[in-house]
Design a protein around this motif. Structure first.
Motif, mmCIF file in Angstrom:
data_model
loop_
_atom_site.group_PDB
_atom_site.id
_atom_site.type_symbol
_atom_site.label_atom_id
_atom_site.label_comp_id
_atom_site.label_asym_id
_atom_site.label_seq_id
_atom_site.Cartn_x
_atom_site.Cartn_y
_atom_site.Cartn_z
ATOM 1 N N GLY A 112 -29.486 7.485 21.618
ATOM 2 C CA GLY A 112 -30.565 6.247 22.324
ATOM 3 C C GLY A 112 -31.797 6.397 22.691
ATOM 4 N N ILE A 113 -32.258 7.688 22.677
ATOM 5 C CA ILE A 113 -33.774 8.218 23.080
ATOM 6 C C ILE A 113 -34.720 7.662 21.924
ATOM 7 C CG2 ILE A 113 -35.087 10.202 23.637
ATOM 8 C CD1 ILE A 113 -32.557 11.288 25.013
ATOM 9 N N SER A 114 -35.795 7.082 22.133
ATOM 10 C CA SER A 114 -36.598 6.462 21.449
ATOM 11 C C SER A 114 -37.234 8.026 20.664
ATOM 12 C CB SER A 114 -37.882 5.801 21.927
ATOM 13 O OG SER A 114 -38.560 6.435 22.893
ATOM 14 N N LYS A 115 -37.833 7.561 19.463
ATOM 15 C CA LYS A 115 -38.633 8.876 18.824
ATOM 16 C C LYS A 115 -39.516 9.299 19.661
ATOM 17 C CE LYS A 115 -40.351 10.198 14.593
ATOM 18 N NZ LYS A 115 -40.808 9.892 12.995
ATOM 19 N N GLN A 116 -40.587 8.570 20.245
ATOM 20 C CA GLN A 116 -41.653 8.796 21.076
ATOM 21 C C GLN A 116 -41.009 9.810 22.123
ATOM 22 O OE1 GLN A 116 -43.574 5.690 22.726
ATOM 23 N NE2 GLN A 116 -45.716 6.681 22.991
ATOM 24 N N LYS A 121 -28.264 2.640 20.957
ATOM 25 C CA LYS A 121 -28.489 1.534 21.832
ATOM 26 C C LYS A 121 -27.411 0.552 21.781
ATOM 27 C CE LYS A 121 -33.027 1.948 22.407
ATOM 28 N NZ LYS A 121 -34.140 1.625 22.944
ATOM 29 N N ALA A 122 -27.218 -0.028 20.285
ATOM 30 C CA ALA A 122 -26.495 -1.014 19.959
ATOM 31 C C ALA A 122 -24.836 -0.521 20.364
ATOM 32 C CB ALA A 122 -26.460 -1.207 18.621
ATOM 33 N N GLY A 123 -24.684 0.659 20.541
ATOM 34 C CA GLY A 123 -23.209 0.837 21.021
ATOM 35 C C GLY A 123 -22.551 1.959 20.366
ATOM 36 N N LEU A 124 -23.264 2.535 19.158
ATOM 37 C CA LEU A 124 -22.639 3.748 18.322
ATOM 38 C C LEU A 124 -22.782 5.015 18.958
ATOM 39 C CD1 LEU A 124 -23.557 2.469 15.012
ATOM 40 C CD2 LEU A 124 -21.306 1.881 15.817
#
Lengths: 435, 258
Positions: free
Chosen positions: A395-399, B79-82
């Protein structure tokens, strides 16, 4: 061929400055002789970087006057935050060319430790400074820039730790550059006598956008038998300087030298970090991290030279290059004849963040002895795709993922610095530079 | 309830088609297991769900609660849950496990609503204790120098801290000794419930002794060729895959590692 130097000072200026500054006669003589040699000597030739067009000699004024302060909080915030408040008992702050703040604990003074600016040291401990000033580590006549340095020294620190004295708390020096006209010809000497131990951390910080002067800096570290020195440095000098910085150590028998250098200046820079392992069983660990940005050109040479038997030298260099920055990373492990069972290891890694940036890791092993171990690893590349994917899959953004990877890549020096304020500052500088 | 729906998924690597029409629906509160011989595309399915850049989806769809997953970047999918517990987690020097986890948790929260350090540490300590991990693992660099078992445990630690809706576990059991397998299974079983669905990819029936799946699927030649309940896994364990090949008339083909 002698390249003509256009200098803002004359031999007379050098002599009269030295006299006004109440320097011992030996130093006046040394300056004068160095000044004469500077005109004759050739420029250094850092491997793979052509510096013939770089201007190392012009500057608007040799010294500038700056205010002293009574307390750290009277200094710019950039300096105050570097010092861990009251818990930091031994601090020297130099503002441009002026010793601006100094404190040293009674405990150290009682033990015979000297920690003061270089000129006070010359006046009060003339023999001691004379013994070590460009005699054992760096020589005046190595090339034009060392000679020029010796002639024009206008600041610096002297640290002397007597035999068997172990200093737990780091000594801290801060060199504040807040006058664009200022030039920094700082000379630092750190002497640890037999079985002594000391950690010295210096920070160079510019608060002006663009410098007009020169930075020609020499640090000499003399590690006695069975002594230990940790030398931490964070350089954040403004662009506009042409920076020559030479940090060199000579290590005795069973001595130990650790370098942690965060070289974050925005200037064109030639940096040299050489450690001579002279005595048997000495060791050196040299860690350097660098961020280059803008149009800056830099050359970083790290060398560990093995003279004594059973010596160990480890070099780690991690550089991040962005924009159109260009850097050469020369890593040299040199084992002299007779240095049997020595171990020379090095790792150089360069991370490129833009198409136009250039970085060159240049590992060199020069070995003149059979019974030794040596190795090197070098890589130049982009941020690892699988690492990015892994972090992003959480979930960590690319940046942010890139930011984490870069900070991790430069962590070896950050984690090594023993002063929280300096550690934090280096982290923030990295943050600002790679953004 | 959340649902992951995979329809007629075709995936290629370097132009070679590996998945040839996979159909699968996973709901929260369900544990699915995908089994199959080596080289049949099981790991490719996992990577395609998460969005590994090397894997090209040539046709078909993946939707999570009606949202088009294939349109999302890797971090958006997370972040959507996967979540994907990877077969070979990357090692990242200089980034501590704890810092990384906190970044991952905060990535799901709004700016200004970051998890408090105290709360984070409490939760981390609790979860690490549950997974019988050494305390110093929090301050070690992410996966660097971790043993195979430590890496797998660390994947489960992330799973439990991040709490995804649907997790894909790619050979979470491979290379684990029985004690580590028990711990890893304990973590996954702890997650089971209303808000959590799981797709476990494995070679071995052994894992399923510790985590009883609701559904078992067999993958061969880039497709799900047979689905059933937990009893299907037991039959595979006892009889191997040949009976399925015969039943479905599948020709042997050279094994390849994908």
């Amino acid at each position: 061929m002698t390249v003509e130097m256009k200098l803002a000072v004359t031999a007379n200026d050098v002599r009269s400055f030295s006299e006004t500054n109440s320097e011992p006669a030996w130093f006046t003589t040394l300056r004068e002789s160095a000044f004469a040699q500077a005109a004759e000597l050739a420029m250094p030739k850092p491997d793979k970087t052509n510096i013939t067009k770089w201007d190392f000699t012009t500057f608007p004024s040799w010294t500038v006057e700056s205010d002293q302060v009574n307390a750290l909080n009277e200094l710019p915030a950039e300096v105050a935050t570097l010092v861990d408040g009251e818990s930091q008992h031994n601090v020297y702050v130099q503002r441009n060319n002026t010793p601006a703040f100094h404190k040293v604990s009674q405990e150290l003074t009682d033990k015979g430790v000297i920690f003061t600016d270089i000129f006070t040291a010359m006046r009060e401990h003339s023999d001691l400074v004379q013994k070590y000033f460009m005699t054992e580590a760096v020589k005046v006549d190595e090339h034009k820039l060392t000679a020029l340095h010796a002639a024009l020294v206008n600041g610096g620190v002297f640290v002397y730790v007597p035999r068997n004295v172990v200093i737990e708390e780091p000594l801290q020096a801060v060199f504040l550059h807040d006058n664009a006209e200022a030039s920094l010809f700082n000379h630092v000497i750190v002497v640890a006598e037999e079985s002594a131990a000391v950690t010295y951390v210096e920070t160079y910080v510019s608060t002006v956008e663009e410098a007009k002067g020169q930075a020609n800096i020499v640090a000499e570290v003399l590690v006695g038998d069975n002594a230990q020195v940790t030398f931490g440095a964070v350089d954040v000098l403004a662009k506009g300087f042409t920076t020559y910085v030479n940090r060199r150590a000579r290590v005795g028998r069973d001595g130990k030298m650790d370098w942690a250098l965060g070289l974050m200046s925005d200037s064109n820079t030639v940096s040299e970090n050489i450690t001579h392992l002279v005595g048997d069983n000495g060791s050196a660990d040299s860690k350097t991290v660098v961020v280059g940005r803008g149009e800056q050109k830099q050359n970083f040479t790290t060398e560990i030279r093995h003279w004594g038997k059973d010596t160990a030298g480890h070099i780690l260099k991690h550089g991040v290059m962005k924009d159109a920055a260009q850097s050469i990373f020369n890593g040299i492990g040199m084992i002299e004849k007779g240095a049997t069972r020595s171990d020379a290891q090095q790792e150089s890694r360069v991370l490129m963040l833009s198409e136009k940036a250039r970085g060159d890791a240049n590992p060199i092993l020069l070995i003149d002895e059979d019974d030794v171990t040596a190795g090197h690893a070098a890589s130049v590349g982009r941020v690892d795709e699988s690492q990015l994917y892994y972090l992003m899959s959480r979930g960590i953004s690319k940046q942010e993922a890139e930011r984490l990877i870069i900070h991790g890549f430069l962590a070896p020096v950050v984690t090594q610095l023993p002063i929280e304020g300096v550690k934090k500052q280096l982290t923030e500088v990295i943050e600002r530079k790679v953004r | 309830m959340s649902t992951l729906v995979i329809k007629d998924l075709h995936v290629a690597i370097d132009g070679k088609e590996i998945l040839k029409g996979v159909n699968l629906t996973i709901n929260t509160n369900e544990v699915h297991a995908i089994m199959g011989p080596n080289g049949t595309g099981k790991s490719t399915l996992a990577s395609a769900i998460m969005g590994h850049p090397k894997y090209e989806v040539t046709s078909g769809s993946i939707e999570l609660d009606g949202e088009d997953v294939l349109e999302m970047e890797v971090d958006e999918r997370a972040k959507a849950g996967l979540f994907l517990a990877m077969q070979y987690p990357s090692e990242i020097n200089g980034v501590t496990n704890a810092d990384f986890l906190r970044s991952a948790i905060n990535a799901r929260r709004e700016e200004g609503d970051e998890i408090s350090l105290m709360k984070f540490i409490r939760e981390l300590d609790k979860t690490m204790a549950f997974l019988e991990m050494d305390e110093d693992m929090a301050q070690r660099y992410l996966n660097e120098g971790f043993s195979g078992g430590e890496k797998k445990r660390n994947e489960i630690l992330q799973l439990m801290m991040i709490k995804p809706k649907i997790a894909v576990l790619d050979e979470i059991d491979s290379g684990l000794d029985i004690d580590a397998l028990k711990v890893v299974s304990k973590g996954i079983n702890e997650m089971r419930g209303e808000g959590f669905g799981c797709l476990m990819i494995t070679h071995y029936q052994r894992l399923l002794n510790y985590i009883t799946p609701d559904k078992v699927h067999v993958m061969m030649q880039g497709k799900v060729v047979k689905s059933g309940g937990a009893e299907l896994a037991q039959r595979l364990e006892a009889e191997g895959y040949d009976w399925i090949k015969q039943e479905l008339g599948i020709e042997e083909e050279a094994e390849q590692d994908v």
